[in-house]
Design a protein around this motif. Sequence first.
Motif, short mmCIF file in Angstrom:
data_model
loop_
_atom_site.label_atom_id
_atom_site.label_comp_id
_atom_site.label_asym_id
_atom_site.label_seq_id
_atom_site.Cartn_x
_atom_site.Cartn_y
_atom_site.Cartn_z
N LEU A 131 0.82 -1.21 0.00
CA LEU A 131 0.00 0.00 0.00
C LEU A 131 0.86 1.27 0.00
O LEU A 131 0.30 2.38 0.08
CB LEU A 131 -0.93 0.00 1.22
N GLY A 132 2.17 1.10 -0.06
CA GLY A 132 3.05 2.26 -0.15
C GLY A 132 3.33 2.95 1.17
O GLY A 132 3.79 4.10 1.18
N TYR A 181 -8.82 -2.85 0.37
CA TYR A 181 -8.74 -1.52 0.98
C TYR A 181 -8.35 -0.47 -0.05
O TYR A 181 -8.86 0.66 -0.02
CB TYR A 181 -7.75 -1.51 2.13
N ALA A 182 -7.45 -0.82 -0.97
CA ALA A 182 -7.05 0.13 -2.01
C ALA A 182 -8.25 0.52 -2.88
O ALA A 182 -8.39 1.68 -3.28
CB ALA A 182 -5.94 -0.47 -2.87
N ASP A 241 -6.50 4.07 -2.83
CA ASP A 241 -5.04 4.02 -2.75
C ASP A 241 -4.46 3.19 -3.89
O ASP A 241 -5.17 2.43 -4.56
CB ASP A 241 -4.60 3.41 -1.41
N LYS A 242 -3.16 3.31 -4.07
CA LYS A 242 -2.47 2.47 -5.04
C LYS A 242 -2.00 1.19 -4.38
O LYS A 242 -1.75 1.15 -3.17
CB LYS A 242 -1.27 3.22 -5.65
N PHE A 243 -1.87 0.14 -5.18
CA PHE A 243 -1.41 -1.15 -4.68
C PHE A 243 -0.18 -1.53 -5.49
O PHE A 243 -0.26 -1.73 -6.70
CB PHE A 243 -2.51 -2.21 -4.82
N PHE A 244 0.98 -1.60 -4.82
CA PHE A 244 2.26 -1.75 -5.50
C PHE A 244 2.44 -0.69 -6.59
O PHE A 244 2.95 -0.95 -7.68
CB PHE A 244 2.40 -3.16 -6.10
N GLY A 245 1.97 0.51 -6.27
CA GLY A 245 2.15 1.64 -7.18
C GLY A 245 1.17 1.71 -8.32
O GLY A 245 1.28 2.59 -9.19
N VAL A 246 0.20 0.80 -8.36
CA VAL A 246 -0.76 0.74 -9.46
C VAL A 246 -2.13 1.16 -8.95
O VAL A 246 -2.61 0.66 -7.93
CB VAL A 246 -0.83 -0.67 -10.05
#
Length: 281
Positions: free
Chosen positions: A102-103, A252-253, A258-263
């Motif tokens: 989630l960064g 949750y993303a 939110d981003k997930f692994f930047g995606v």
Amino acid sequence: MVKDHVHTVSGFFNDLVDFMPPGLLLSFAAANIADRKYFDVYVKEFIGSMLMICFTFSAGKWVGVDSTPVAWTFHAIGVVAADYFGGGQQVNPAVTVCMWALGKCDYTETFVRIAGQMGGGLISFPIFHAISEALEWTPFGGPQFTQEANIEAAISEFTATFLLMWAIFILNWEINFGKFHYIIKQTLTAVAIRALIELFPTAGPAMNPMLATCWDVFGVSDGYDFPKENNITLSTGLHAPCVSALLAGIVYAIYAGDKFFGVSMPIGPLKSKTPPSKKTD
């Protein structure tokens, strides 16, 4: 004379190596990567993992043996105390991997956190077992199940971890309890963990790859060594919580945008945005 001293020193180091849990030196080494940038993080995870194991595993074994309410209360106090005195650590590789996805932390910090968690876990079970034997107290148990129940155990671990992650998301990011936020959210986290332990007992449970691995090293295998063959207990304790935590992170993303692994997620966010407050003159 010199030969005798060399023999003594050699014997000391041989005994030390035999006693030291496998992987502990690698854990220590990880604390110093990136020019010790995350050394404090490592120490917090290491100490926090030891405190977590001490307080949570002793409930019902050392404290509250004949009283479930006392055991639950001590467990709740232990969760709060371990987090407070340990410095707000994560003490769970599945949680840490999800935070990375989630960064919330970078790869190096993730690596150091997990190394600290594993180090604390590897050294805790032998120490607390020695204390149990010395004081003639009930020794700690650990997450373990029969091979015949491996499918049920995997489902149990997966479900419990997914719910645990959402308890963490909600209590830490979605609800603010005001002035007493920390003590309330930690107490509710402790209640959630204990409830999940009682509701999903098939695999121990662990909901934590560190606990599954460290107990497998100390409590299941012979000779304080990593299993030499595929171990269904270790496999379930490692894979199910990590996969579940990542799935919880994806959901949750989508919910929060939110981003997930930047995606970025192809759908969402589902969370309604709080309208900006109007300024008054």
